[in-house]
Design a protein around this motif. Structure first.
Motif, PDB file in Angstrom:
ATOM      1  N   VAL A 132      -6.916  -2.556   5.507  1.00 13.34           N
ATOM      2  CA  VAL A 132      -5.913  -1.762   5.600  1.00 13.34           C
ATOM      3  C   VAL A 132      -6.195  -0.695   4.841  1.00 13.34           C
ATOM      4  N   HIS A 133      -5.808   0.782   5.274  1.00 12.70           N
ATOM      5  CA  HIS A 133      -5.956   1.920   4.448  1.00 12.70           C
ATOM      6  C   HIS A 133      -4.706   2.864   5.228  1.00 12.70           C
ATOM      7  N   CYS A 134      -4.583   3.784   4.335  1.00 15.55           N
ATOM      8  CA  CYS A 134      -3.461   4.951   4.609  1.00 15.55           C
ATOM      9  C   CYS A 134      -4.286   5.545   5.544  1.00 15.55           C
ATOM     10  N   ASP A 135      -3.661   6.274   6.865  1.00 15.80           N
ATOM     11  CA  ASP A 135      -4.076   6.856   8.013  1.00 15.80           C
ATOM     12  C   ASP A 135      -4.031   8.516   7.416  1.00 15.80           C
ATOM     13  N   PRO A 195      -6.427  -1.293  -3.008  1.00 13.19           N
ATOM     14  CA  PRO A 195      -6.929   0.174  -2.707  1.00 13.19           C
ATOM     15  C   PRO A 195      -6.894   1.079  -4.167  1.00 13.19           C
ATOM     16  N   LYS A 228       1.123   6.666   7.877  1.00 18.59           N
ATOM     17  CA  LYS A 228       1.239   5.170   7.873  1.00 18.59           C
ATOM     18  C   LYS A 228       0.097   4.431   7.385  1.00 18.59           C
ATOM     19  N   ALA A 229       0.017   3.039   7.237  1.00 17.64           N
ATOM     20  CA  ALA A 229      -0.912   2.186   7.109  1.00 17.64           C
ATOM     21  C   ALA A 229      -1.518   1.728   8.303  1.00 17.64           C
ATOM     22  N   ASP A 268      -9.779   1.231   0.960  1.00 21.91           N
ATOM     23  CA  ASP A 268      -9.381  -0.060   1.657  1.00 21.91           C
ATOM     24  C   ASP A 268      -8.598  -0.875   0.819  1.00 21.91           C
ATOM     25  N   LEU A 290       0.998  -1.300   0.093  1.00 21.70           N
ATOM     26  CA  LEU A 290       0.073   0.162  -0.009  1.00 21.70           C
ATOM     27  C   LEU A 290       0.954   1.300  -0.001  1.00 21.70           C
ATOM     28  N   GLN A 291       0.706   2.102  -0.982  1.00 20.97           N
ATOM     29  CA  GLN A 291       1.523   3.369  -1.269  1.00 20.97           C
ATOM     30  C   GLN A 291       0.628   4.569  -0.187  1.00 20.97           C
ATOM     31  N   CYS A 292       1.329   4.970   1.108  1.00 24.07           N
ATOM     32  CA  CYS A 292       0.841   5.817   1.833  1.00 24.07           C
ATOM     33  C   CYS A 292       1.455   7.122   1.937  1.00 24.07           C
TER      34      CYS A 292
END
Length: 192
Positions: A100-103, A133, A77-78, A111, A71-73
């Protein structure tokens, strides 16, 4: 109010003697139970013709701490928002499925839905991506039951729909077929 044809019974009214009789009966039961005791229980079994075999140790499902999700955040953070465990491939060891997703500080980040297992060294690792995502879905109604992963995916009918307001709702299920997770949709998608 209708009157009873039968005169009131004498024992329908509680009196102190009733309480004394009840207390005496309870005390008698407690005293008798302290005198009459069952025999001691033992865990010993006869060894003639029997083999003892220890139960297999319970295998802990992989955790999500320290896992690198694809995941590229950028600078944030993820974050794991939901997770569930279950034996998805029938090998007797549980897998973990994580949403999971980026914060992101604002908006509705998309997600990812990932399957984790334990590597040979015992460290958890991602082995499958069920929802990427990049497809801009939000995962709701997420569960792992009976060897399958089910979720409801909230998405967008066009790129012009704002990220805050998904307008398409699609149920989905994934099941391991021995080589890969195969997605099926139990019902058609519909507008929110």
């Amino acid at each position: 109010m209708q009157q009873s044809a039968v005169p009131e019974l004498a024992h329908a009214q509680t009196r102190p003697i009733h309480w004394v009789a009840t207390a005496t009966a309870v005390a008698g039961v407690v005293a008798l139970s302290s005198v009459v005791q069952p025999g001691s229980a033992t865990a010993a079994q006869s060894t003639t013709g029997t083999r003892t075999q220890s139960a297999p140790a319970a295998v802990q499902p992989p955790g999500t701490a320290g896992v690198h999700f694809p995941l590229q955040c950028g600078p944030v953070k993820a974050v794991v928002t939901k997770k569930a465990t279950g034996d998805l491939d029938g090998d007797g060891r549980p897998e973990t499925v994580a949403v999971v997703h980026c914060d992101a500080p604002m908006g509705t980040p998309p997600d990812g839905l990932y399957v984790l297992t334990r590597a040979a060294g015992g460290r958890p690792r991602v082995v499958a991506t069920l929802v990427d995502p990049k497809n801009r879905h939000t995962v709701t109604g997420f569960a792992v039951r009976s060897g399958k992963v089910s979720a409801t995916l909230l998405g967008y009918s066009t790129d012009s729909v704002p990220s805050c307001c998904p307008d398409v709702k699609t149920p989905a299920e994934w099941r391991w077929n021995g080589n890969a997770f195969i997605r099926s949709a139990p019902a058609g998608s519909h507008s929110v």
